[in-house]
Design an enzyme around this catalytic site. Structure first.
Site, PDB file in Angstrom:
ATOM      1  N   CYS A   1       0.823  -1.214   0.000  1.00  0.00           N
ATOM      2  CA  CYS A   1       0.000   0.000   0.000  1.00  0.00           C
ATOM      3  C   CYS A   1       0.855   1.261   0.000  1.00  0.00           C
ATOM      4  CB  CYS A   1      -0.944   0.002   1.205  1.00  0.00           C
ATOM      5  SG  CYS A   1      -0.096  -0.128   2.794  1.00  0.00           S
TER       6      CYS A   1
ATOM      7  N   ARG B   1       4.276   1.308  -1.253  1.00  0.00           N
ATOM      8  CA  ARG B   1       5.369   1.322  -2.228  1.00  0.00           C
ATOM      9  C   ARG B   1       5.105   0.366  -3.383  1.00  0.00           C
ATOM     10  NH1 ARG B   1      10.295   1.448  -0.420  1.00  0.00           N
ATOM     11  NH2 ARG B   1       9.633   1.729   1.738  1.00  0.00           N
TER      12      ARG B   1
ATOM     13  N   GLU C   1       9.180  -0.911  11.224  1.00  0.00           N
ATOM     14  CA  GLU C   1       8.040  -1.836  11.087  1.00  0.00           C
ATOM     15  C   GLU C   1       8.511  -3.125  10.398  1.00  0.00           C
ATOM     16  OE1 GLU C   1       6.161  -2.791   8.287  1.00  0.00           O
ATOM     17  OE2 GLU C   1       6.972  -1.555   6.702  1.00  0.00           O
ATOM     18  N   THR C   2       7.865  -4.216  10.767  1.00  0.00           N
ATOM     19  CA  THR C   2       8.326  -5.530  10.312  1.00  0.00           C
ATOM     20  C   THR C   2       7.538  -6.075   9.125  1.00  0.00           C
ATOM     21  OG1 THR C   2       6.867  -6.586  11.933  1.00  0.00           O
ATOM     22  CG2 THR C   2       9.131  -6.168  12.615  1.00  0.00           C
TER      23      THR C   2
ATOM     24  N   GLN D   1       6.641  -8.933   3.265  1.00  0.00           N
ATOM     25  CA  GLN D   1       6.149  -8.603   1.923  1.00  0.00           C
ATOM     26  C   GLN D   1       7.248  -8.792   0.874  1.00  0.00           C
ATOM     27  OE1 GLN D   1       4.850  -4.686   3.075  1.00  0.00           O
ATOM     28  NE2 GLN D   1       2.702  -5.276   3.121  1.00  0.00           N
TER      29      GLN D   1
ATOM     30  N   GLY E   1     -10.155   5.491  19.123  1.00  0.00           N
ATOM     31  CA  GLY E   1     -10.592   4.723  20.284  1.00  0.00           C
ATOM     32  C   GLY E   1     -10.867   3.282  19.922  1.00  0.00           C
TER      33      GLY E   1
END
Length: 456
Positions: free
Chosen positions: A50, A52, A114-115, A120, A194
């Protein structure tokens, strides 16, 4: 031979364009096939998420590799080059290698560390392998990159600090409760932030969810997603008594949870009440701070945690950058060694050819030799050949990693008179190419392993 990456990401292209230039999982195999059949493309791989879209290719010429990568994108998505050219970035050779390493380690992501991108890229590599559009270079490069990504996340803390408000709230809760198991979450309001926080709390082990909202229908809609219970706002005090964790994110213009309501709810309470106020303006009266066994955190508290954690991630990113530099150097050394493979093969074949001729001569002149004696002679003459070759082969591998690489390889060919052997190998390679052109053999990029010329 050159490694080229052409792509766009969240930093270079708006979401509207990224949506138009995204590859689908269903059509990926066909896209890989079309890309691999483009002129000048020897190996290829597509990474599409989403945030790259990147084409990785091995090309015989850098300018043609760049040109046909862009032509492929124009054809694939039916978008004129002029509409996306300014959003594209293109990196070549070891700059492209370094870029890939940063991507898999999460250093080029919207959220540093981020992993998800690691998985991916791994999926993209496996898809390209299955399609048989990778070869010697990409099989080595992507295996090294994916292994590095795993090492970075296991040997540094780059992904271990919450960098979103919702995750920060969960981190705070973990410090207060030894476990979320059996805890009741009260969600006040139906705001996105929330709801996301409540979702993370559930994933961390929290049990029951109660949803309060001015509009009961909206509360019911949200409660369904958590298999929870919807209630009207009039049951606030009752719900506070039952709750362990309160997440409030209404759009009210003034406090919705007053101090007196909380005081009534915690009267004679033994366990702590954890209040998370992520609304602006605030939903919970700040005076609640003065109540015993009540812990209130607002959006500024959570943002402070996020900023501190981002600083920690950036510090860990510096460690990752050093690991990336080391891995890029390792790949460079491997690739330079790969460039001397045809020369090493030629020398070995020539030397073993001489050894075989010598053995044939010995067997003609000494016909009385037993099979055992012949085996002993073959073994020892091969041992002589291998020992004689060991030092020259080690030195040429070392020289292949220096600036004098081309001159060293040329001198190696001249010293050992390998011209004829290399000519025969080239003829065999040309034969394979002709078979591929006639459809009788699928060309594997690995056959060009010796034609490596990537700039440092």
């Amino acid at each position: 031979m050159h490694i080229i990456v052409t792509g766009l990401n969240h930093k270079t292209a708006p979401v509207e364009l990224r949506e138009r230039m995204a590859f689908t999982s269903e059509g990926l195999s066909r896209s890989l096939e079309r890309l691999s059949n483009m002129k000048s493309i020897l190996e290829c791989l597509i990474v599409s998420t989403c945030n790259r879209m990147e084409l990785y290719v091995v090309s015989d010429q850098p300018h043609t590799g760049r040109y046909y990568s862009k032509a492929f994108l124009e054809s694939e998505f039916g978008i004129p080059k002029e509409e996306f050219a300014d959003c594209l970035y293109s990196k070549e050779d070891f700059e492209a290698v370094h870029h890939l390493m940063r991507v898999v380690c999460g250093l080029d992501s919207m959220v540093v560390g981020e992993t998800q991108i690691l998985g991916q890229v791994k999926d993209a590599f496996l898809a390209a392998q299955k399609q048989k559009v990778t070869g010697t270079v990409f099989n080595q490069l992507f295996k090294q990159a994916i292994t590095l990504g795993k090492r970075v996340h296991s040997e540094t803390e780059i992904g271990q600090h919450a960098v979103s408000v919702s995750y920060a709230a969960v981190e705070l809760g973990k410090k207060m409760f030894s476990t979320f198991s059996g805890k009741t979450v009260l969600l006040l309001g139906a705001g996105e932030a929330g709801e996301l926080t409540a979702k993370h709390l559930r994933e961390a082990g929290a049990g029951r969810v109660i949803v309060l909202n001015r509009t009961v229908e909206k509360a019911e809609e949200v409660a369904k997603r958590f298999y929870g219970e919807a209630r009207p706002l009039s049951r606030l005090v009752e719900s506070l008594r039952e709750a362990d964790i309160v997440v409030s994110s209404t759009g009210a213009s003034r406090a919705v949870i007053e101090k007196n309501a909380v005081k009534q709810a915690v009267d004679k309470r033994v366990t702590p009440l954890f209040l998370i106020d992520i609304a602006v303006p605030r939903d919970i009266d700040p005076a609640v701070h003065g109540l015993n066994n009540v812990f209130l955190y607002d959006i500024d508290d959570l943002n402070g945690i996020v900023e501190a954690n981002l600083d920690l991630r950036h510090r860990e990113a510096e460690k990752a950058e050093k690991m990336i530099e080391e891995e890029t150097t390792r790949f460079r050394e491997w690739l330079n060694t790969l460039g001397v493979v045809p020369l090493i093969t030629a020398l070995r074949e020539k030397a073993l050819g001489i050894q075989q001729e010598t053995m044939n001569s010995i067997e003609r002149k000494l016909p009385e030799l037993t099979e055992r004696e012949k085996r002993v002679l073959r073994k020892h003459t091969k041992s002589i050949v291998n020992q004689m070759l060991r030092d020259p082969l080690t030195r040429i591998k070392e020289l292949a990693a220096t600036k004098e690489r081309d001159e060293a390889l040329e001198m190696f060919v001249h010293l050992f008179a390998l011209e004829e052997q290399l000519r025969l190998m080239e003829e065999e390679k040309a034969k394979e190419k002709n078979q591929k052109a006639s459809g009788s053999l699928r060309f594997q990029p690995a056959s060009l392993a010796g034609e490596v010329s990537i700039r440092s």
